[in-house]
Motif scaffolding. Structure first.
Motif, PDB file in Angstrom:
ATOM      1  N   ASP A   1       0.816  -1.222   0.000  1.00  0.00           N
ATOM      2  CA  ASP A   1       0.000   0.000   0.000  1.00  0.00           C
ATOM      3  C   ASP A   1       0.844   1.264   0.000  1.00  0.00           C
ATOM      4  O   ASP A   1       0.677   2.146  -0.841  1.00  0.00           O
ATOM      5  CB  ASP A   1      -0.900  -0.068   1.242  1.00  0.00           C
ATOM      6  N   SER A   2       1.790   1.359   0.907  1.00  0.00           N
ATOM      7  CA  SER A   2       2.536   2.609   1.091  1.00  0.00           C
ATOM      8  C   SER A   2       3.406   2.927  -0.112  1.00  0.00           C
ATOM      9  O   SER A   2       3.648   4.104  -0.417  1.00  0.00           O
ATOM     10  CB  SER A   2       3.391   2.534   2.351  1.00  0.00           C
ATOM     11  N   ARG A   3       3.857   1.918  -0.825  1.00  0.00           N
ATOM     12  CA  ARG A   3       4.717   2.176  -1.982  1.00  0.00           C
ATOM     13  C   ARG A   3       3.907   2.812  -3.110  1.00  0.00           C
ATOM     14  O   ARG A   3       4.399   3.697  -3.805  1.00  0.00           O
ATOM     15  CB  ARG A   3       5.399   0.901  -2.465  1.00  0.00           C
ATOM     16  N   VAL A   4       2.686   2.372  -3.298  1.00  0.00           N
ATOM     17  CA  VAL A   4       1.858   2.997  -4.334  1.00  0.00           C
ATOM     18  C   VAL A   4       1.526   4.426  -3.934  1.00  0.00           C
ATOM     19  O   VAL A   4       1.690   5.360  -4.715  1.00  0.00           O
ATOM     20  CB  VAL A   4       0.570   2.191  -4.569  1.00  0.00           C
ATOM     21  N   ARG A   5       1.076   4.627  -2.746  1.00  0.00           N
ATOM     22  CA  ARG A   5       0.615   5.947  -2.315  1.00  0.00           C
ATOM     23  C   ARG A   5       1.753   6.949  -2.237  1.00  0.00           C
ATOM     24  O   ARG A   5       1.536   8.161  -2.317  1.00  0.00           O
ATOM     25  CB  ARG A   5      -0.103   5.835  -0.980  1.00  0.00           C
ATOM     26  N   SER A   6       2.992   6.464  -2.108  1.00  0.00           N
ATOM     27  CA  SER A   6       4.134   7.386  -2.082  1.00  0.00           C
ATOM     28  C   SER A   6       4.818   7.485  -3.442  1.00  0.00           C
ATOM     29  O   SER A   6       5.834   8.160  -3.579  1.00  0.00           O
ATOM     30  CB  SER A   6       5.138   6.953  -1.012  1.00  0.00           C
ATOM     31  N   GLY A   7       4.265   6.810  -4.436  1.00  0.00           N
ATOM     32  CA  GLY A   7       4.766   6.969  -5.793  1.00  0.00           C
ATOM     33  C   GLY A   7       5.949   6.115  -6.174  1.00  0.00           C
ATOM     34  O   GLY A   7       6.613   6.397  -7.178  1.00  0.00           O
ATOM     35  N   VAL A   8       6.220   5.082  -5.400  1.00  0.00           N
ATOM     36  CA  VAL A   8       7.367   4.222  -5.723  1.00  0.00           C
ATOM     37  C   VAL A   8       6.911   2.799  -6.014  1.00  0.00           C
ATOM     38  O   VAL A   8       7.617   1.843  -5.711  1.00  0.00           O
ATOM     39  CB  VAL A   8       8.425   4.250  -4.594  1.00  0.00           C
ATOM     40  N   ALA A   9       5.741   2.676  -6.624  1.00  0.00           N
ATOM     41  CA  ALA A   9       5.231   1.371  -7.003  1.00  0.00           C
ATOM     42  C   ALA A   9       6.193   0.664  -7.947  1.00  0.00           C
ATOM     43  O   ALA A   9       6.930   1.303  -8.694  1.00  0.00           O
ATOM     44  CB  ALA A   9       3.871   1.529  -7.685  1.00  0.00           C
ATOM     45  N   TYR A  10       6.148  -0.667  -7.926  1.00  0.00           N
ATOM     46  CA  TYR A  10       7.104  -1.435  -8.734  1.00  0.00           C
ATOM     47  C   TYR A  10       6.706  -1.493 -10.200  1.00  0.00           C
ATOM     48  O   TYR A  10       7.547  -1.462 -11.083  1.00  0.00           O
ATOM     49  CB  TYR A  10       7.208  -2.854  -8.169  1.00  0.00           C
ATOM     50  N   TYR A  11       5.409  -1.600 -10.477  1.00  0.00           N
ATOM     51  CA  TYR A  11       4.937  -1.761 -11.855  1.00  0.00           C
ATOM     52  C   TYR A  11       4.218  -0.506 -12.332  1.00  0.00           C
ATOM     53  O   TYR A  11       3.355   0.028 -11.632  1.00  0.00           O
ATOM     54  CB  TYR A  11       3.988  -2.961 -11.950  1.00  0.00           C
ATOM     55  N   TRP A  12       4.567  -0.080 -13.563  1.00  0.00           N
ATOM     56  CA  TRP A  12       3.997   1.135 -14.148  1.00  0.00           C
ATOM     57  C   TRP A  12       3.528   0.879 -15.569  1.00  0.00           C
ATOM     58  O   TRP A  12       4.152   0.112 -16.304  1.00  0.00           O
ATOM     59  CB  TRP A  12       5.039   2.248 -14.158  1.00  0.00           C
ATOM     60  N   GLY A  13       2.470   1.567 -15.947  1.00  0.00           N
ATOM     61  CA  GLY A  13       2.005   1.531 -17.318  1.00  0.00           C
ATOM     62  C   GLY A  13       2.660   2.633 -18.138  1.00  0.00           C
ATOM     63  O   GLY A  13       3.448   3.436 -17.622  1.00  0.00           O
ATOM     64  N   GLN A  14       2.286   2.703 -19.409  1.00  0.00           N
ATOM     65  CA  GLN A  14       2.956   3.622 -20.327  1.00  0.00           C
ATOM     66  C   GLN A  14       2.335   5.016 -20.360  1.00  0.00           C
ATOM     67  O   GLN A  14       2.917   5.929 -20.896  1.00  0.00           O
ATOM     68  CB  GLN A  14       2.947   3.053 -21.757  1.00  0.00           C
ATOM     69  N   GLY A  15       1.185   5.188 -19.781  1.00  0.00           N
ATOM     70  CA  GLY A  15       0.583   6.519 -19.734  1.00  0.00           C
ATOM     71  C   GLY A  15      -0.416   6.764 -20.834  1.00  0.00           C
ATOM     72  O   GLY A  15      -0.310   6.214 -21.927  1.00  0.00           O
ATOM     73  N   THR A  16      -1.395   7.596 -20.520  1.00  0.00           N
ATOM     74  CA  THR A  16      -2.368   8.051 -21.505  1.00  0.00           C
ATOM     75  C   THR A  16      -2.571   9.544 -21.283  1.00  0.00           C
ATOM     76  O   THR A  16      -2.664   9.999 -20.143  1.00  0.00           O
ATOM     77  CB  THR A  16      -3.697   7.261 -21.393  1.00  0.00           C
ATOM     78  N   GLU A  17      -2.598  10.296 -22.390  1.00  0.00           N
ATOM     79  CA  GLU A  17      -2.563  11.746 -22.288  1.00  0.00           C
ATOM     80  C   GLU A  17      -3.959  12.341 -22.196  1.00  0.00           C
ATOM     81  O   GLU A  17      -4.854  11.982 -22.962  1.00  0.00           O
ATOM     82  CB  GLU A  17      -1.853  12.327 -23.503  1.00  0.00           C
ATOM     83  N   VAL A  18      -4.111  13.269 -21.262  1.00  0.00           N
ATOM     84  CA  VAL A  18      -5.367  13.987 -21.082  1.00  0.00           C
ATOM     85  C   VAL A  18      -5.091  15.473 -21.277  1.00  0.00           C
ATOM     86  O   VAL A  18      -4.187  16.027 -20.643  1.00  0.00           O
ATOM     87  CB  VAL A  18      -5.949  13.741 -19.674  1.00  0.00           C
ATOM     88  N   THR A  19      -5.855  16.107 -22.161  1.00  0.00           N
ATOM     89  CA  THR A  19      -5.732  17.539 -22.386  1.00  0.00           C
ATOM     90  C   THR A  19      -7.084  18.190 -22.161  1.00  0.00           C
ATOM     91  O   THR A  19      -8.076  17.787 -22.783  1.00  0.00           O
ATOM     92  CB  THR A  19      -5.243  17.832 -23.810  1.00  0.00           C
ATOM     93  N   VAL A  20      -7.122  19.183 -21.275  1.00  0.00           N
ATOM     94  CA  VAL A  20      -8.358  19.893 -20.969  1.00  0.00           C
ATOM     95  C   VAL A  20      -8.229  21.319 -21.488  1.00  0.00           C
ATOM     96  O   VAL A  20      -7.352  22.066 -21.057  1.00  0.00           O
ATOM     97  CB  VAL A  20      -8.647  19.903 -19.456  1.00  0.00           C
ATOM     98  N   SER A  21      -9.102  21.654 -22.422  1.00  0.00           N
ATOM     99  CA  SER A  21      -9.039  23.006 -22.998  1.00  0.00           C
ATOM    100  C   SER A  21      -9.838  23.982 -22.149  1.00  0.00           C
ATOM    101  O   SER A  21     -10.844  23.624 -21.540  1.00  0.00           O
ATOM    102  CB  SER A  21      -9.585  22.987 -24.418  1.00  0.00           C
ATOM    103  N   SER A  22      -9.379  25.230 -22.120  1.00  0.00           N
ATOM    104  CA  SER A  22     -10.055  26.248 -21.298  1.00  0.00           C
ATOM    105  C   SER A  22     -11.126  26.977 -22.090  1.00  0.00           C
ATOM    106  O   SER A  22     -11.279  26.779 -23.285  1.00  0.00           O
ATOM    107  CB  SER A  22      -9.021  27.242 -20.782  1.00  0.00           C
TER     108      SER A  22
END
Length: 124
Positions: free
Chosen positions: A103-124
């Protein structure tokens, strides 16, 4: 091991998007899963996390009340989703899913496994 995120895109201020991440290749059903984001010129930051059972959820203050994390355990695999409502330009970022048995590793941002990301753009 694969963590495949999808669902990003361009949305107007106040709009909604739903991100999904399918994690496979480990017993992810027992892992805490989380979402992180990294905006332009910013450091990566925690967004939300969910316990293996789905009973506990955690959110960054900046997204509380607007975002909702959920999960579906499919055998050893898991699909973790992030429903994002009332999106604001400051939510623009690349969103990553992550998983770890601790639990603590995920919540502190040091999780072992990561995905590649998906981009979100919010226009004003």
């Amino acid at each position: 091991v694969q963590l495949q995120a999808c669902g990003g895109g361009l949305v107007q201020h106040g709009g909604s998007l739903r991100l999904s991440c399918r994690a496979s290749g480990r017993t992810f059903r027992t892992y805490i899963m989380g979402w992180f984001r990294q905006g332009p010129g910013k450091e990566r930051e925690f967004v939300a996390a969910i316990s293996w059972s789905g009973k506990l959820t955690y959110y960054a203050d900046s997204v509380k009340g607007r975002f909702a994390i959920s999960r579906y355990n499919d055998g050893n695999n898991v699909i973790v989703s992030l429903q994002m409502n009332s999106l604001q330009p400051e939510d623009t970022a690349n969103y990553y899913c992550a998983g770890d048995p601790v639990d603590s590793r995920v919540r502190s941002g040091v999780a072992y496994y990561w995905g590649q990301g998906t981009e979100v753009t919010v226009s004003s």
